[in-house]
Design an enzyme around this catalytic site. Structure first.
Site, PDB file in Angstrom:
ATOM      1  N   LYS A 128      -3.751 -11.228  -6.782  1.00  9.36           N
ATOM      2  CA  LYS A 128      -5.097 -11.499  -6.263  1.00  9.36           C
ATOM      3  C   LYS A 128      -6.145 -10.573  -6.898  1.00  9.36           C
ATOM      4  O   LYS A 128      -5.825  -9.459  -7.302  1.00  9.36           O
ATOM      5  CB  LYS A 128      -5.129 -11.400  -4.727  1.00  9.36           C
ATOM      6  CG  LYS A 128      -5.119 -10.008  -4.181  1.00  9.36           C
ATOM      7  CD  LYS A 128      -5.531  -9.955  -2.707  1.00  9.36           C
ATOM      8  CE  LYS A 128      -5.577  -8.492  -2.281  1.00  9.36           C
ATOM      9  NZ  LYS A 128      -6.064  -8.233  -0.961  1.00  9.36           N
TER      10      LYS A 128
ATOM     11  N   LYS B 261     -10.269  -5.139  -5.190  1.00  8.37           N
ATOM     12  CA  LYS B 261     -11.240  -4.064  -5.391  1.00  8.37           C
ATOM     13  C   LYS B 261     -10.606  -2.899  -6.146  1.00  8.37           C
ATOM     14  O   LYS B 261     -11.271  -2.162  -6.832  1.00  8.37           O
ATOM     15  CB  LYS B 261     -11.680  -3.505  -4.029  1.00  8.37           C
ATOM     16  CG  LYS B 261     -12.506  -4.454  -3.212  1.00  8.37           C
ATOM     17  CD  LYS B 261     -12.883  -3.833  -1.870  1.00  8.37           C
ATOM     18  CE  LYS B 261     -12.024  -4.363  -0.764  1.00  8.37           C
ATOM     19  NZ  LYS B 261     -12.592  -4.279   0.580  1.00  8.37           N
TER      20      LYS B 261
ATOM     21  N   LYS C  78       0.831  -1.216   0.000  1.00 14.58           N
ATOM     22  CA  LYS C  78       0.000   0.000   0.000  1.00 14.58           C
ATOM     23  C   LYS C  78       0.858   1.255   0.000  1.00 14.58           C
ATOM     24  O   LYS C  78       0.503   2.263  -0.601  1.00 14.58           O
ATOM     25  CB  LYS C  78      -0.957   0.001   1.195  1.00 14.58           C
ATOM     26  CG  LYS C  78      -2.092  -0.978   1.018  1.00 14.58           C
ATOM     27  CD  LYS C  78      -3.286  -0.635   1.885  1.00 14.58           C
ATOM     28  CE  LYS C  78      -4.406  -1.613   1.629  1.00 14.58           C
ATOM     29  NZ  LYS C  78      -5.509  -1.476   2.565  1.00 14.58           N
TER      30      LYS C  78
END
Ligand code: TYM
Length: 334
Positions: free
Chosen positions: A197, A200, A115
């Site tokens: 993965k 979103k 992140k």
């Protein structure tokens, strides 16, 4: 234990549009486990602001997520479904646990590294201590089990480490939680890059199936899923695209990957993709219909939000008072 049952805690962020990965990796298992445990299902809106959010969008998404929990089959009269920000104990316990967590431990968190790389202009302290708030979520309710996808495993490990450290300093205080990671849906991969993965926040809309996608969109995305040139429907790491499709199929139908492989023996990728698309559509249709129905019932959802926040706060405060006492905060005068 609450009411003679073991305790389950889990949560999801109200950030972005939920994907099939969130459903198969987490939500579906929550429903399967909900009768066996005393359950707390949280909309973790406080975690969401570790990256910049538009306030109105966050509020809308948080409510949509809470509604989705119920639509997925979690009975809000039996399971405690609530917003993290409505129970101040989460932030209060997180502060205390921050003082029992080492910078070195947090530095090792792969999600923080990912992140931080993605939001290089906003590497805030909340992003760094994100796992501590997650530990507080779980430990506050003395959870025995935490159903999550594989990507959250490292956060569960640090939660256990923090809890054990605290217990060894102050005596038995926290239950040590176990992760529960389902088999088939534990890590649903991107349909376009099956080495990462399904997420979103993926910029490619074809990479993820969103829970609110209509049937045509779902079928189209499955049809376009990246496979390989082997031409064989086998369940193996060397064919990550096909393996992912088989995982999705298994998680949606309840069949094992081996059963799925047998079913598609001698068939082509086109047929596999079509069958996966149809399995996803039938999995999501009832969910979507229930969301639409519940969204109209504003008063009902409002009551759930209020009642469950009170219930969660009751249990949260029990743990919090105990912890505050152990670390030496003065007793309250009644
Ligand atoms: P979040 O919101 O990113 O994801 C919610 C849940 O969905 C799972 N998941 C997946 N499972 C399989 N395949 C995928 N592609 C996939 N993508 C997401 C996640 O593992 C998770 O179970 N930090 C957490 C939220 C959280 C939490 C907690 C979870 C906060 N406090 C306490 C459990 C307990 C998160 O960001 O999940």
């Amino acid at each position: 234990m609450i009411n003679d049952k073991k305790v389950l805690f889990s949560g999801m962020q109200a950030t972005g549009n939920l994907t099939l990965g969130n459903y198969l990796g987490a939500l579906k298992n929550w429903v399967a486990l909900s009768d066996e445990y005393e359950c707390f299902y949280c909309v973790v809106d406080e975690h969401s602001i570790t990256v910049r959010q538009d306030p109105a969008t966050l509020r809308r998404r948080a409510r949509a997520l809470l509604t989705l929990y119920i639509a997925a089959g979690l009975d809000p009269e039996k399971n405690c479904i609530y917003y993290q920000s409505h129970v101040s104990g989460h932030a209060e316990l997180a502060w205390i646990l921050n003082c029992f967590t080492y910078m070195g431990e947090l530095n090792r968190m792969t999600q923080f590294k990912d992140k931080a790389a993605k939001h290089a202009d906003n590497i805030n302290a909340g992003l760094f201590t994100y796992p501590v708030l997650m530990a507080a979520d779980i430990l506050l309710y003395q959870a025995d089990v935490v159903p999550v996808g594989i990507d959250q495993k490292q956060h569960l490990e640090i939660t256990r480490d923090i809890a054990m450290r605290f217990n060894s300093l102050y005596g038995e205080t926290f239950t040590i939680p176990e992760p529960y990671i389902g088999k088939a849906g534990a890590k649903i991969m991107s349909l376009q890059s099956p080495d990462k993965k399904m997420s979103k926040s993926d910029e490619n809309p074809n990479a993820s199936i969103y829970l609110m996608d209509d049937p045509d969109t779902i079928l189209r995305k499955c049809k376009r899923a990246v496979t390989d040139s082997e031409g064989c429907i086998c369940y193996r790491d060397e064919q990550p695209g096909v393996k992912n499709l088989l995982n999705i199929y298994s998680a949606c139908t309840g069949k094992t990957p081996e059963e799925a492989v047998a079913e598609f023996s001698g068939k082509g990728y086109g047929e596999l993709k079509m069958a996966v698309g149809e399995a996803v559509v039938s999995q999501l249709r009832p969910l979507q219909e229930e969301v639409a129905r519940l969204e109209k019932d504003k008063a009902y959802i409002d009551r759930i939000i209020k009642d469950n926040a009170e219930k969660a706060a009751y249990y949260a405060n029990k743990t919090l008072r105990k912890v505050q006492r152990k670390v030496g905060f003065p007793d309250r005068i009644r």
